[in-house]
Motif scaffolding. Structure first.
Motif, short mmCIF file in Angstrom:
data_model
loop_
_atom_site.label_atom_id
_atom_site.label_comp_id
_atom_site.label_asym_id
_atom_site.label_seq_id
_atom_site.Cartn_x
_atom_site.Cartn_y
_atom_site.Cartn_z
N LEU A 1 0.85 -1.18 0.00
CA LEU A 1 0.00 0.00 0.00
C LEU A 1 0.90 1.25 0.00
N PRO A 2 0.45 2.33 -0.67
CA PRO A 2 1.32 3.51 -0.78
C PRO A 2 1.57 4.23 0.54
N ASP A 3 0.73 3.98 1.55
CA ASP A 3 0.90 4.70 2.82
C ASP A 3 1.57 3.86 3.90
N ARG A 4 2.18 2.76 3.54
CA ARG A 4 2.90 1.95 4.53
C ARG A 4 4.01 2.78 5.17
N SER A 5 4.14 2.63 6.48
CA SER A 5 5.13 3.35 7.29
C SER A 5 4.91 4.86 7.29
N LYS A 6 3.70 5.29 6.89
CA LYS A 6 3.42 6.73 6.84
C LYS A 6 2.11 7.08 7.56
N GLY A 7 1.58 6.15 8.35
CA GLY A 7 0.33 6.39 9.04
C GLY A 7 0.42 7.52 10.06
N THR A 8 -0.72 8.08 10.40
CA THR A 8 -0.76 9.23 11.31
C THR A 8 -1.70 9.04 12.50
N VAL A 9 -2.44 7.92 12.54
CA VAL A 9 -3.49 7.75 13.54
C VAL A 9 -3.20 6.56 14.44
N SER A 10 -3.35 6.76 15.73
CA SER A 10 -3.34 5.68 16.71
C SER A 10 -4.06 6.18 17.95
N MET B 1 -7.38 19.46 -0.84
CA MET B 1 -7.01 20.73 -0.23
C MET B 1 -6.38 21.71 -1.19
N VAL B 2 -5.56 21.19 -2.13
CA VAL B 2 -4.85 22.07 -3.07
C VAL B 2 -5.15 21.63 -4.50
N PRO B 3 -5.36 22.56 -5.41
CA PRO B 3 -5.62 22.18 -6.80
C PRO B 3 -4.38 21.60 -7.47
N GLY B 4 -4.61 20.67 -8.38
CA GLY B 4 -3.52 20.12 -9.17
C GLY B 4 -2.75 18.98 -8.53
N TRP B 5 -3.24 18.47 -7.42
CA TRP B 5 -2.53 17.37 -6.74
C TRP B 5 -2.58 16.10 -7.60
N GLN B 6 -1.43 15.43 -7.73
CA GLN B 6 -1.36 14.15 -8.43
C GLN B 6 -0.97 13.07 -7.43
N ARG B 7 -1.86 12.10 -7.25
CA ARG B 7 -1.60 11.04 -6.27
C ARG B 7 -0.33 10.27 -6.64
N GLY B 8 0.50 10.06 -5.65
CA GLY B 8 1.73 9.32 -5.85
C GLY B 8 2.85 10.12 -6.48
N VAL B 9 2.56 11.36 -6.84
CA VAL B 9 3.57 12.22 -7.49
C VAL B 9 3.82 13.48 -6.68
N SER B 10 2.72 14.17 -6.32
CA SER B 10 2.84 15.45 -5.63
C SER B 10 3.39 15.28 -4.22
N ASP B 11 4.05 16.34 -3.74
CA ASP B 11 4.63 16.35 -2.41
C ASP B 11 4.00 17.50 -1.61
N PRO B 12 3.61 17.26 -0.36
CA PRO B 12 2.95 18.32 0.42
C PRO B 12 3.77 19.60 0.51
N ASN B 13 5.09 19.49 0.70
CA ASN B 13 5.92 20.68 0.79
C ASN B 13 5.94 21.44 -0.52
N GLU B 14 6.14 20.71 -1.62
CA GLU B 14 6.22 21.36 -2.92
C GLU B 14 4.89 22.02 -3.31
N MET B 15 3.77 21.41 -2.86
CA MET B 15 2.45 21.95 -3.18
C MET B 15 1.98 22.96 -2.14
#
Length: 356
Positions: free
Chosen positions: A38-47, A259-273
């Motif tokens: 899964l693309p979010d492995r080792s990147k979870g935020t909830v517990s 949240m932001v226009p133009g986001w590409q899943r698996g490509v875009s980065d939160p900092n860059e966007m």
């Protein structure tokens, strides 16, 4: 500040992502190192520890299982009966978490007030049970309307008729059709039970049908603004105004592509966007400007809804960072009373009217 999050896929994370939510977020990430399924492995935020750290004492927690016909590109189960069984496995997990004291079910006013009192008592949150209201995201798993009644007796209090694509009761995101006859019957039955209708994910045609038909309490657990990010998953200003007129609360969602226009899943980065918690504020503030007040927004984070840090605001390490939002709102001139409404008060007022 005491906080309510109106949309978390807790059981999905536990049962399908195989995450032990009793662990700290960093421990869950460590346990997933090297996994690539899964693309979010080792990147979870909830517990659970992160929820407690953030003083998030009440959540709306989902059951979810889609029915898909053969040939569909969407993931799901090949019969409604299989989807129902999946949701019942998720229910079993919630019950087990209740048994060991991690969660406490909220099904009525009494149980709601018990949790609120507990979390506002001033005691350490480290061991407090997290209150949860159970919601069904997508109604495909309701094989018959008798299954709805069974689920209600088991504590289900909110239903979103659709998720992604065409559904048995309603069409959702990236699809379009009016409510089916089965969908109309479902709404009438929910109305009779006094359930909460979650209009999140309904396509535009189904949204307007539902708003005309349903007379009971309506919320949008996790939705942002189409005028800021133009996609059918979002609500137009006209739809937002209709929800405001109905006394609804709309939960701000933290999935970066919303949240932001133009986001590409698996490509875009939160900092860059430049996707930050302030970006969420912009969506929530837009709703406040339409309403002329702060009475119709809350948090519906959708964190770990099949995405993790790779698709979350760059200044959010885990869900406890929702605690940064009050400072952002205060910096924009929102009063302390308004900020309390946004973090928990609006959801509480809604629930006090909606629950029996």
């Amino acid at each position: 500040m005491f906080t309510i999050d109106a949309h978390l896929d807790l059981a999905m994370n536990a049962m399908e992502w195989n995450r032990d939510l009793r662990l700290r977020v960093d421990e869950i990430r460590e346990s997933e190192k090297g996994l690539t399924d899964l693309p979010d492995r080792s990147k979870g935020t909830v517990s659970f520890p992160a929820l407690r750290k953030g003083n998030i004492g009440i959540v709306v927690a989902t059951q979810i299982a889609r029915f898909v016909k053969k040939g569909s590109t969407l993931p799901g189960w090949h019969s409604p009966e299989q989807a129902w069984a999946q949701t019942q496995g998720q229910l079993a997990w919630y019950r087990e978490m209740e048994r060991i004291g991690e969660l406490k079910a909220i099904t009525d006013i009494k149980s709601l007030e018990e949790v609120v009192s507990l979390w506002q008592s001033g005691v350490s949150t480290a061991q407090l049970p997290i209150g949860y209201i159970r919601s069904l995201e997508g109604a495909d798993s309701l094989v018959t309307l008798d299954h709805l009644h069974h689920a209600y007796q088991d504590g289900l209090r909110a239903v979103g008729p659709a998720h992604y694509g065409p559904g048995r009761y309603a069409f959702g995101t990236d699809s379009s059709a009016s409510l089916t006859e089965a969908g109309k019957a479902l709404l009438y039955e929910m109305d009779g039970l006094g359930m909460i209708l979650d209009v999140t994910h309904l396509c535009d045609k189904a949204f307007w049908d539902a708003m005309d038909i349903y007379q009971g309490p309506v919320w949008a657990s996790h939705n942002n603004c189409r005028s800021l990010v133009d996609h059918n998953r979002q609500f137009s200003d006209e739809m937002i105004q209709a929800l405001i007129d109905r006394g609804a609360v709309i939960g701000g969602a933290l999935d970066a592509w919303m949240m932001v226009p133009g986001w590409q899943r698996g490509v875009s980065d939160p900092n860059e966007m430049n996707c930050s918690l302030h970006t969420l504020f912009q969506h929530m503030d837009h709703i406040c400007q339409l309403a002329g007040n702060a009475d119709h927004i809350g948090i519906g984070s959708d964190l770990d809804g099949a995405f993790g840090k790779e698709q979350s605001p760059y200044d959010l390490e885990d869900i406890s960072d929702l605690g940064k939002l009050p400072e952002i709102f205060a910096g924009a001139g929102y009063t302390a009373a308004d900020i309390q409404k946004i973090m928990h008060g609006n959801w509480l007022q809604f629930l006090r009217h909606a629950l029996h």
